[in-house]
Design a protein around this motif. Structure first.
Motif, short mmCIF file in Angstrom:
data_model
loop_
_atom_site.label_atom_id
_atom_site.label_comp_id
_atom_site.label_asym_id
_atom_site.label_seq_id
_atom_site.Cartn_x
_atom_site.Cartn_y
_atom_site.Cartn_z
N GLN A 1 0.83 -1.20 0.00
CA GLN A 1 0.00 0.00 0.00
C GLN A 1 0.86 1.24 0.00
O GLN A 1 1.86 1.32 0.72
CB GLN A 1 -0.92 0.03 1.23
N LEU A 2 0.47 2.22 -0.80
CA LEU A 2 1.00 3.57 -0.75
C LEU A 2 -0.21 4.48 -0.60
O LEU A 2 -1.11 4.46 -1.45
CB LEU A 2 1.77 3.92 -2.02
N VAL A 3 -0.21 5.26 0.47
CA VAL A 3 -1.36 6.10 0.76
C VAL A 3 -0.91 7.55 0.86
O VAL A 3 -0.17 7.91 1.80
CB VAL A 3 -2.06 5.66 2.05
N GLU A 4 -1.37 8.37 -0.07
CA GLU A 4 -1.05 9.80 -0.06
C GLU A 4 -2.06 10.55 0.79
O GLU A 4 -3.23 10.17 0.87
CB GLU A 4 -1.06 10.39 -1.47
N GLY B 1 0.52 31.07 -3.98
CA GLY B 1 1.52 31.53 -3.02
C GLY B 1 1.53 30.76 -1.72
O GLY B 1 2.45 30.92 -0.91
N GLY B 2 0.54 29.92 -1.53
CA GLY B 2 0.45 29.15 -0.30
C GLY B 2 1.30 27.89 -0.31
O GLY B 2 2.05 27.64 -1.27
N SER B 3 1.16 27.12 0.75
CA SER B 3 1.97 25.91 0.93
C SER B 3 1.10 24.72 1.31
O SER B 3 0.04 24.89 1.92
CB SER B 3 3.02 26.12 2.02
N LEU B 4 1.59 23.55 0.96
CA LEU B 4 1.00 22.28 1.39
C LEU B 4 2.13 21.29 1.60
O LEU B 4 3.18 21.39 0.95
CB LEU B 4 0.04 21.71 0.33
N ARG B 5 1.88 20.32 2.47
CA ARG B 5 2.83 19.23 2.68
C ARG B 5 2.11 17.91 2.44
O ARG B 5 1.17 17.58 3.16
CB ARG B 5 3.40 19.25 4.09
N LEU B 6 2.55 17.21 1.42
CA LEU B 6 1.99 15.90 1.12
C LEU B 6 2.80 14.81 1.83
O LEU B 6 4.01 14.94 2.00
CB LEU B 6 2.01 15.64 -0.38
N SER B 7 2.11 13.75 2.21
CA SER B 7 2.75 12.58 2.80
C SER B 7 2.38 11.35 1.99
O SER B 7 1.29 11.28 1.39
CB SER B 7 2.30 12.38 4.24
N CYS B 8 3.28 10.39 1.98
CA CYS B 8 3.03 9.10 1.33
C CYS B 8 3.45 8.02 2.32
O CYS B 8 4.65 7.84 2.57
CB CYS B 8 3.84 9.00 0.04
N ALA B 9 2.48 7.33 2.86
CA ALA B 9 2.74 6.28 3.84
C ALA B 9 2.78 4.93 3.14
O ALA B 9 1.84 4.57 2.43
CB ALA B 9 1.67 6.29 4.91
N ALA B 10 3.87 4.20 3.35
CA ALA B 10 4.08 2.92 2.67
C ALA B 10 3.95 1.76 3.64
O ALA B 10 4.32 1.87 4.82
CB ALA B 10 5.45 2.89 2.02
N SER B 11 3.44 0.64 3.12
CA SER B 11 3.37 -0.59 3.91
C SER B 11 3.36 -1.78 2.96
O SER B 11 3.05 -1.65 1.77
CB SER B 11 2.13 -0.59 4.80
N GLY B 12 3.73 -2.94 3.50
CA GLY B 12 3.68 -4.17 2.71
C GLY B 12 4.91 -4.46 1.89
O GLY B 12 4.94 -5.45 1.15
N PHE B 13 5.93 -3.60 1.96
CA PHE B 13 7.19 -3.85 1.27
C PHE B 13 8.30 -3.13 2.04
O PHE B 13 8.02 -2.32 2.92
CB PHE B 13 7.14 -3.41 -0.19
N ALA C 1 12.53 5.24 8.80
CA ALA C 1 12.06 4.64 10.06
C ALA C 1 10.54 4.68 10.15
O ALA C 1 9.93 3.82 10.80
CB ALA C 1 12.68 5.38 11.24
N GLN C 2 9.94 5.67 9.50
CA GLN C 2 8.47 5.82 9.51
C GLN C 2 7.82 5.33 8.22
O GLN C 2 6.61 5.44 8.07
CB GLN C 2 8.11 7.29 9.74
N ASN C 3 8.65 4.81 7.28
CA ASN C 3 8.12 4.33 5.99
C ASN C 3 7.26 5.40 5.30
O ASN C 3 6.17 5.11 4.77
CB ASN C 3 7.29 3.06 6.18
N THR C 4 7.77 6.62 5.30
CA THR C 4 6.99 7.73 4.77
C THR C 4 7.86 8.65 3.93
O THR C 4 9.02 8.92 4.28
CB THR C 4 6.34 8.53 5.91
N GLY D 1 0.37 4.84 -5.41
CA GLY D 1 -0.72 5.20 -4.54
C GLY D 1 -1.94 5.61 -5.35
O GLY D 1 -1.92 5.64 -6.58
N GLN D 2 -3.00 5.97 -4.63
CA GLN D 2 -4.27 6.30 -5.29
C GLN D 2 -4.36 7.79 -5.64
O GLN D 2 -5.24 8.19 -6.38
CB GLN D 2 -5.44 5.91 -4.39
N GLY D 3 -3.45 8.59 -5.09
CA GLY D 3 -3.41 10.01 -5.42
C GLY D 3 -4.15 10.89 -4.43
O GLY D 3 -5.06 10.45 -3.73
#
Length: 123
Positions: free
Chosen positions: A3-6, A15-27, A75-78, A114-116
């Protein structure tokens, strides 16, 4: 089960900001090169940024260099994508992907996706 979950997408003003994360599992996350891609409506999926297994080499597409920062925490698979100074042309669905062999800008080289998450930059 791989799984890859964004997460972290949303609506932001120019002009704004965002922080995306991608959490991985199963590998074994630390064994894979990780990348971010994006796909705008009616366009092909395009490489945005990639980071090697230990984070010692990073690539960006030219349009985001200096504004986006990719990082990973094995360490966090992210994996993360810090996006600053966002522009309307950054609007797209953002995907994370894992490649066992090498960093590539070609979607067909990636093993897992991931699914996006939707990022919309608009006033």
């Amino acid at each position: 089960q791989v799984q890859l979950v964004e997460s972290g997408g949303g609506l932001v003003q120019p002009g704004g900001s965002l922080r995306l994360s991608c959490a991985a599992s199963g590998f074994t996350f630390s064994s894979y090169v990780m990348s971010w891609f994006r796909q705008a409506p009616g366009k092909e999926r395009q490489f945005v940024a990639g980071i090697t297994r230990l984070g010692d080499y990073i690539e960006y597409t030219a349009s985001v260099r200096g504004r986006f920062t990719v990082s990973r925490d094995n360490a966090q698979n992210t994996m993360y994508l810090q996006m600053n100074s966002l522009k309307p042309e950054d609007t797209a669905v953002y995907f994370c992907a894992a490649d066992y062999h090498r960093m590539s800008r070609r979607t067909e080289d990636y093993d897992f996706w991931g699914q996006g998450t939707q990022v919309t930059v608009s006033s």
